[in-house]
Design a protein around this motif. Structure first.
Motif, PDB file in Angstrom:
ATOM      1  N   ASP A 268      -4.101  10.424 -51.951  1.00  0.00           N
ATOM      2  CA  ASP A 268      -2.864   9.675 -51.774  1.00  0.00           C
ATOM      3  C   ASP A 268      -2.479   9.646 -50.290  1.00  0.00           C
TER       4      ASP A 268
ATOM      5  N   ASP B   2       8.559   2.129 -50.418  1.00  0.00           N
ATOM      6  CA  ASP B   2       9.297   2.494 -49.207  1.00  0.00           C
ATOM      7  C   ASP B   2       9.205   1.399 -48.149  1.00  0.00           C
TER       8      ASP B   2
ATOM      9  N   SER C 207       0.081   8.477 -48.885  1.00  0.00           N
ATOM     10  CA  SER C 207       1.504   8.698 -48.621  1.00  0.00           C
ATOM     11  C   SER C 207       1.797  10.181 -48.380  1.00  0.00           C
TER      12      SER C 207
ATOM     13  N   PHE D 257      -2.051   2.971 -51.780  1.00  0.00           N
ATOM     14  CA  PHE D 257      -0.990   3.439 -50.890  1.00  0.00           C
ATOM     15  C   PHE D 257      -0.085   4.480 -51.545  1.00  0.00           C
TER      16      PHE D 257
ATOM     17  N   MET E 144       3.935   4.606 -51.181  1.00  0.00           N
ATOM     18  CA  MET E 144       4.319   4.114 -49.866  1.00  0.00           C
ATOM     19  C   MET E 144       4.842   2.674 -49.898  1.00  0.00           C
TER      20      MET E 144
END
Length: 361
Positions: free
Chosen positions: A99, A177, A101, A171, A174
């Motif tokens: 991951d 965000d 993120s 992502f 992410m």
């Protein structure tokens, strides 16, 4: 006895390497500490052992790391609950461990038809049979080691784009965000533009006053408001660089935002432009300067004051006329920026939809 055998093809540049009981790509692993970029494509990573993944995580302190992998046990269709459950666990394990993120400077993609194995830095590349997994040291693995920046650059320029384009970027959380960030940045810009618009435009129309037009007779614009708009543009551009252009597979999202219009807005607000001159103009100061220059006697003060006020009003009107077209251009460019932000948000939504296909259970 298990060992690594190196067969030189072009000494110091290209070797065949075959091994059992050791990592076939150990020389590339050894170069991770010196690397600025690391690329790995593999059919699988280890199910439980984490040595090689930790090596990539450690390298993200100083290198841009990209990994592309298949997910074993994931299929296009599942004929029964047991295969579906195995796939779900495998997908969860892979996405959690890779991951981006949670790991800065890591870019992850999944390619469900990938069987390639390439492990490389900008200095040395391995292409062969070994997966980037701890289990690969149990088997006889054979590949080619390619050394030297010039030779490795050829691989980067011609092979890597093929492998990258076939993958689905992952992502993690992410993207949500980033979508929120784009909305926030646009909101900041619209807020700064709205403050200026409130002073420059007025509502007309009978009986509803539902049309907004440039207030040519009494436009109000403060220099601080103009500077605030330009400052917001600069901050947004910095955020786009830091939050998108420095994130692998998201660089293109920043390019969707209309930076040319940013620059056009800056040019319209620059020093000595009609908009800047309108913002800088102070009617009271202008009238006071006229009175000071005329050395008016007390008995003539009323008439002189009225003349100075009238002159200031005329000057303000002249500046307002000169600024009308640039102001309309300014808001045309702001509208183009607003539209481009929507394009960027739509691209994030597309990436979200694409990422959702990774877990097909």
């Amino acid at each position: 006895m298990d060992r690594t055998t190196i067969i030189p093809l072009i000494p110091g540049q290209i070797d065949i390497v075959t091994s059992k009981g050791e990592f076939n790509f150990q020389e590339v692993l050894d170069d991770f500490a010196n690397a600025e970029s690391i690329f790995v494509t593999t059919y699988n990573i280890s199910a439980r052992r984490k040595e090689l993944i930790r090596a990539l995580e450690a390298a993200t302190d100083h290198a841009e790391v990209r990994i592309i992998t298949n997910i074993p046990n994931r299929f296009e269709r599942y004929y029964g609950d047991s295969p579906r459950e195995r796939a779900s666990k495998s997908i969860e394990r892979y996405t959690q461990r890779l991951d981006p993120s949670n790991i800065e400077n890591l870019a992850t993609s999944f390619n469900f038809s990938n069987h390639s194995k390439v492990i490389m830095t900008e200095n040395i590349a391995y292409i062969g049979s070994a997966n980037y997994s701890e289990e690969s040291d149990h088997s006889r693995e054979t590949g080619v080691l390619i050394r030297g920046k010039d030779l490795v650059r050829v691989i980067s320029e011609y092979l890597l784009p093929i492998l990258i384009d076939e993958g689905i970027p992952y992502f993690g959380g992410m993207l949500d965000d980033k979508k929120i960030l784009l909305s926030f940045l646009l909101s900041r810009l619209e807020g700064a533009a709205s403050v200026i618009r409130d002073g420059l435009f007025t509502s007309v129309g009978h009986p509803l006053e539902d049309q907004e037009v440039y207030n040519i007779h009494d436009p109000f614009l403060m220099k601080s408001e103009l500077e605030g708009l330009v400052e917001v543009l600069d901050e947004i551009e910095d955020d786009l660089d830091n939050e998108f252009r420095e994130v692998a597979c998201l660089e293109h999202v920043a390019d969707l935002v209309d930076i040319d219009s940013f620059n056009a807005i800056r040019a319209l607000c620059d020093y000595d432009t009609p908009i800047h001159e309108l913002a800088e103009f102070d009617s009271v100061e202008y009238a006071s300067d006229i009175l000071s220059e005329q050395m008016v006697h007390n008995e003539d003060m009323n008439d002189a004051s009225q003349d100075a006020v009238d002159s200031a009003a005329e000057k303000h009107y002249d500046l307002a006329i000169a600024a009308e077209e640039p102001v309309n251009e300014l808001y045309k460019y702001l509208e183009q920026v607003r539209n481009s932000f929507q394009v960027a948000v739509n691209e994030i939504k597309r990436l979200e939809g694409q990422q959702a296909t990774i877990d097909n259970t």
